[in-house]
Design an enzyme around this catalytic site. Sequence first.
Site, mmCIF file in Angstrom:
data_model
loop_
_atom_site.group_PDB
_atom_site.id
_atom_site.type_symbol
_atom_site.label_atom_id
_atom_site.label_comp_id
_atom_site.label_asym_id
_atom_site.label_seq_id
_atom_site.Cartn_x
_atom_site.Cartn_y
_atom_site.Cartn_z
ATOM 1 N N ASP A 123 3.142 -3.538 11.544
ATOM 2 C CA ASP A 123 2.877 -4.278 10.318
ATOM 3 C C ASP A 123 1.370 -4.214 10.084
ATOM 4 O O ASP A 123 0.587 -4.718 10.900
ATOM 5 C CB ASP A 123 3.344 -5.729 10.482
ATOM 6 N N VAL A 124 0.946 -3.600 8.987
ATOM 7 C CA VAL A 124 -0.484 -3.382 8.771
ATOM 8 C C VAL A 124 -1.257 -4.674 8.549
ATOM 9 O O VAL A 124 -2.490 -4.671 8.590
ATOM 10 C CB VAL A 124 -0.743 -2.415 7.587
ATOM 11 N N ASN A 128 -2.165 4.460 3.160
ATOM 12 C CA ASN A 128 -1.221 4.543 2.052
ATOM 13 C C ASN A 128 -0.365 3.299 1.844
ATOM 14 O O ASN A 128 0.103 3.055 0.728
ATOM 15 C CB ASN A 128 -0.310 5.756 2.301
ATOM 16 N N LYS A 176 -5.777 -3.211 -6.079
ATOM 17 C CA LYS A 176 -6.174 -1.806 -6.170
ATOM 18 C C LYS A 176 -7.631 -1.656 -6.613
ATOM 19 O O LYS A 176 -8.309 -0.690 -6.248
ATOM 20 C CB LYS A 176 -5.231 -1.057 -7.108
ATOM 21 N N TYR A 206 -1.198 -6.853 -7.969
ATOM 22 C CA TYR A 206 -1.292 -5.438 -7.650
ATOM 23 C C TYR A 206 -2.595 -4.836 -8.188
ATOM 24 O O TYR A 206 -3.322 -4.142 -7.471
ATOM 25 C CB TYR A 206 -0.093 -4.702 -8.229
#
Length: 241
Positions: A51-52, A78, A150, A146
């Site tokens: 889990d990042v 990614n 980003k 989101y």
Amino acid sequence: MPNILITGAGSGIGRATARAFVTAGWDVAVLGRREDALRETSPGALILPCDVTDAGAVAAAFARVQATWGRLDVLFNNAGQSLPAAPIDEIAVEDWLRVSGVNITGMFLCARAAFGMMRHQAPQGGRIINNGSISAHVPRPGSVPYTTSKHAVTGLTRTLALDGRAFNIACGQIDIGNALTDMAARFTQGVMQADGTTRVEPVMDVAHVADAVLAMAQLPLDVNVPFMTIMARDMPYIGRG
């Protein structure tokens, strides 16, 4: 042969990219939350269930890369997550934290681990490729978590591209528009536009994204692509909204 670690490799862009690098003869490590999905991506790859958002798990995964290969040449950072469109006051704080955890903290943790390996390995250096998005430039309606995340990735990319120079580390970003994955399938059904209408949008084969990441990764370390945008040609991005 060179090696690469790909996060979010259990599906979509990560899976397609992992398979492209395997075909090109690279050693590939695939990282993601679901071990079964990672094995489906590439049974012969180094499988890293992780889990990042978990700093300890990320450190352990990169330690396995160090123990297996002795170095890391490329990180494709990614892993990412999105939410259904909604105005900001209808977005649950828990959902904001979840998206930020993956798209910002997860990106930071993986970049931090990769940068540390690349800085201290011999020969020194490597490449980090962050997955941005068209949303790193312009938002879609109802996309506060989101889009914000980003834009943060762009800040990470710019800073690492600068800080990495002293250690032979290149950092670039690929901003992707309408690659046909499970997450993007809704574009073929119709999505909300800036003028309030709902329209079907063109999509492209995700293999083109994988090929673009491979092209970036194959450059010598004294050459960098700071930002690449790859998109379905006719998606509503270049024209006025």
